[in-house]
Scaffold this motif. Structure first.
Motif, PDB file in Angstrom:
ATOM      1  N   ILE A  39      26.564  -5.251  -0.342  1.00 10.16           N
ATOM      2  CA  ILE A  39      27.647  -4.602  -1.082  1.00 10.16           C
ATOM      3  C   ILE A  39      28.934  -4.659  -0.265  1.00 10.16           C
ATOM      4  O   ILE A  39      28.899  -4.725   0.968  1.00 10.16           O
ATOM      5  N   GLU A  50      31.213  -6.721   4.283  1.00 16.69           N
ATOM      6  CA  GLU A  50      29.977  -6.641   3.511  1.00 16.69           C
ATOM      7  C   GLU A  50      28.929  -5.943   4.363  1.00 16.69           C
ATOM      8  O   GLU A  50      28.899  -6.107   5.580  1.00 16.69           O
ATOM      9  N   ASP A  75      33.648  -3.783  -7.827  1.00 15.41           N
ATOM     10  CA  ASP A  75      32.948  -5.056  -7.992  1.00 15.41           C
ATOM     11  C   ASP A  75      32.098  -4.932  -9.244  1.00 15.41           C
ATOM     12  O   ASP A  75      30.909  -4.609  -9.185  1.00 15.41           O
ATOM     13  N   LEU A  78      28.799  -6.989  -9.458  1.00 17.34           N
ATOM     14  CA  LEU A  78      27.708  -6.432  -8.659  1.00 17.34           C
ATOM     15  C   LEU A  78      27.109  -5.202  -9.341  1.00 17.34           C
ATOM     16  O   LEU A  78      25.887  -5.073  -9.443  1.00 17.34           O
ATOM     17  N   ARG A  81      25.044  -6.286 -12.246  1.00 18.18           N
ATOM     18  CA  ARG A  81      23.810  -6.923 -11.791  1.00 18.18           C
ATOM     19  C   ARG A  81      22.798  -5.878 -11.309  1.00 18.18           C
ATOM     20  O   ARG A  81      21.624  -5.916 -11.676  1.00 18.18           O
TER      21      ARG A  81
END
Length: 109
Positions: A39, A50, A75, A78, A81
């Motif tokens: 992340i 990250e 994000d 992300l 997902r």
């Protein structure tokens, strides 16, 4: 923004990112599985970096709200997902009738 406390460290990330990570971690724990998730975070010096989290049944993550000078990390891909992965681990229950037989799927929706 939220601070994630994990494995003795603290990681600043966006609200939605933190929430999605916690939801996915819970879903993995529910099925006795684990995964590594990368992340975006704001490093101590303010630059974007990250961080990789190993999440699952043994995860001990605490998220707290953080006030600060940094712009909210976002994000959407992300988050989408992670939420999809979490949903995939929890199949939808099919309603049953009094005889314990599945009901007509069209009428259950």
């Amino acid at each position: 923004m939220k601070v994630l406390a994990y494995a003795g460290g603290e990681y600043l990330t966006g609200d939605d990112i933190a929430d999605a990570l916690l939801d996915y971690s819970q879903a993995l724990a529910d099925v006795g599985s684990a995964a590594s998730v990368e992340i975006p975070i704001v490093a101590k010096d303010g630059h974007h970096a990250e961080a990789t989290f190993l999440v699952g049944p043994a995860s001990q993550i605490v998220a707290t709200t953080a006030e600060g000078e940094y712009e909210e990390l976002v994000d959407d891909d992300l988050v989408h997902r992670l939420r999809g992965l979490a949903r995939a681990l929890h199949p939808v229950a099919v309603p049953v009738d009094a005889d314990d037989r599945p009901t007509d799927f069209d009428s259950a929706i």
